[in-house]
Scaffold this motif. Structure first.
Motif, mmCIF file in Angstrom:
data_model
loop_
_atom_site.group_PDB
_atom_site.id
_atom_site.type_symbol
_atom_site.label_atom_id
_atom_site.label_comp_id
_atom_site.label_asym_id
_atom_site.label_seq_id
_atom_site.Cartn_x
_atom_site.Cartn_y
_atom_site.Cartn_z
ATOM 1 N N ILE A 167 0.836 -1.201 0.000
ATOM 2 C CA ILE A 167 0.000 0.000 0.000
ATOM 3 C C ILE A 167 0.874 1.255 0.000
ATOM 4 O O ILE A 167 0.620 2.203 -0.756
ATOM 5 C CB ILE A 167 -0.965 -0.013 1.201
ATOM 6 C CG1 ILE A 167 -2.021 -1.104 0.994
ATOM 7 C CG2 ILE A 167 -1.629 1.339 1.405
ATOM 8 C CD1 ILE A 167 -2.834 -1.419 2.228
ATOM 9 N N ALA A 168 1.911 1.266 0.824
ATOM 10 C CA ALA A 168 2.811 2.423 0.870
ATOM 11 C C ALA A 168 3.517 2.610 -0.473
ATOM 12 O O ALA A 168 3.639 3.731 -0.976
ATOM 13 C CB ALA A 168 3.826 2.251 1.994
ATOM 14 N N ALA A 169 3.973 1.517 -1.068
ATOM 15 C CA ALA A 169 4.659 1.608 -2.355
ATOM 16 C C ALA A 169 3.721 2.119 -3.451
ATOM 17 O O ALA A 169 4.113 2.952 -4.280
ATOM 18 C CB ALA A 169 5.228 0.247 -2.745
ATOM 19 N N MET A 170 2.487 1.629 -3.453
ATOM 20 C CA MET A 170 1.530 2.082 -4.463
ATOM 21 C C MET A 170 1.231 3.566 -4.308
ATOM 22 O O MET A 170 1.118 4.290 -5.303
ATOM 23 C CB MET A 170 0.227 1.271 -4.372
ATOM 24 C CG MET A 170 0.380 -0.140 -4.880
ATOM 25 S SD MET A 170 -1.091 -1.211 -4.850
ATOM 26 C CE MET A 170 -2.362 -0.293 -4.094
ATOM 27 N N VAL B 29 1.141 1.541 6.986
ATOM 28 C CA VAL B 29 1.172 0.836 8.271
ATOM 29 C C VAL B 29 -0.221 0.828 8.894
ATOM 30 O O VAL B 29 -0.668 -0.194 9.430
ATOM 31 C CB VAL B 29 2.211 1.482 9.217
ATOM 32 C CG1 VAL B 29 2.057 0.970 10.630
ATOM 33 C CG2 VAL B 29 3.614 1.222 8.697
ATOM 34 N N PHE B 30 -0.910 1.947 8.815
ATOM 35 C CA PHE B 30 -2.270 2.005 9.357
ATOM 36 C C PHE B 30 -3.185 1.015 8.642
ATOM 37 O O PHE B 30 -3.940 0.279 9.280
ATOM 38 C CB PHE B 30 -2.838 3.425 9.239
ATOM 39 C CG PHE B 30 -4.273 3.515 9.666
ATOM 40 C CD1 PHE B 30 -4.603 3.510 11.011
ATOM 41 C CD2 PHE B 30 -5.286 3.599 8.724
ATOM 42 C CE1 PHE B 30 -5.934 3.584 11.412
ATOM 43 C CE2 PHE B 30 -6.609 3.666 9.109
ATOM 44 C CZ PHE B 30 -6.935 3.664 10.460
ATOM 45 N N CYS B 31 -3.108 0.986 7.327
ATOM 46 C CA CYS B 31 -3.937 0.041 6.564
ATOM 47 C C CYS B 31 -3.551 -1.402 6.867
ATOM 48 O O CYS B 31 -4.418 -2.273 6.990
ATOM 49 C CB CYS B 31 -3.820 0.319 5.066
ATOM 50 S SG CYS B 31 -4.601 1.857 4.566
ATOM 51 N N GLY B 32 -2.254 -1.674 6.996
ATOM 52 C CA GLY B 32 -1.813 -3.022 7.349
ATOM 53 C C GLY B 32 -2.307 -3.442 8.717
ATOM 54 O O GLY B 32 -2.738 -4.585 8.914
ATOM 55 N N ALA B 33 -2.266 -2.526 9.676
ATOM 56 C CA ALA B 33 -2.766 -2.838 11.022
ATOM 57 C C ALA B 33 -4.268 -3.056 10.999
ATOM 58 O O ALA B 33 -4.787 -3.946 11.701
ATOM 59 C CB ALA B 33 -2.405 -1.708 11.987
ATOM 60 N N THR B 34 -4.978 -2.279 10.208
ATOM 61 C CA THR B 34 -6.421 -2.456 10.089
ATOM 62 C C THR B 34 -6.753 -3.799 9.458
ATOM 63 O O THR B 34 -7.665 -4.502 9.909
ATOM 64 C CB THR B 34 -7.031 -1.313 9.258
ATOM 65 O OG1 THR B 34 -6.673 -0.071 9.860
ATOM 66 C CG2 THR B 34 -8.527 -1.429 9.163
ATOM 67 N N ILE B 35 -6.014 -4.171 8.425
ATOM 68 C CA ILE B 35 -6.217 -5.464 7.778
ATOM 69 C C ILE B 35 -5.930 -6.594 8.765
ATOM 70 O O ILE B 35 -6.669 -7.577 8.837
ATOM 71 C CB ILE B 35 -5.337 -5.584 6.517
ATOM 72 C CG1 ILE B 35 -5.872 -4.658 5.431
ATOM 73 C CG2 ILE B 35 -5.270 -7.025 6.015
ATOM 74 C CD1 ILE B 35 -4.928 -4.469 4.259
#
Length: 80
Positions: A15-18, A42-48
């Protein structure tokens, strides 16, 4: 559990790379907000991770309850 963490970390990086690639297409590289994009990833990864963990916990406890109910039905049968 370790597999979920690694998958969530991979999602965070992707997500960060995109976001960085998309932003680099619009503004020059020196104007890209690298840390903000990483924080968003990181926020999206933690949410996932949290959502996946919650679904797996709900599934596990539902299956555990159903198994206990089935075992109780089998133990109480008077057909023998």
């Amino acid at each position: 559990m370790a597999n979920m963490v690694s998958i969530s970390a991979a999602f965070a990086l992707v997500i960060a790379a995109m976001r960085c690639v998309a932003e680099a297409q619009i503004v020059p590289l020196e104007s890209v907000f690298w840390l903000a994009n990483l924080a968003t990833g990181v926020f999206c990864g933690a949410t996932i991770f949290a959502a996946t963990f919650a679904v797996l916990c709900a599934t596990f406890f539902t299956a555990k309850r159903r198994r206990a109910k089935l075992e109780a039905e089998l133990d109480s049968s008077d057909d023998i």
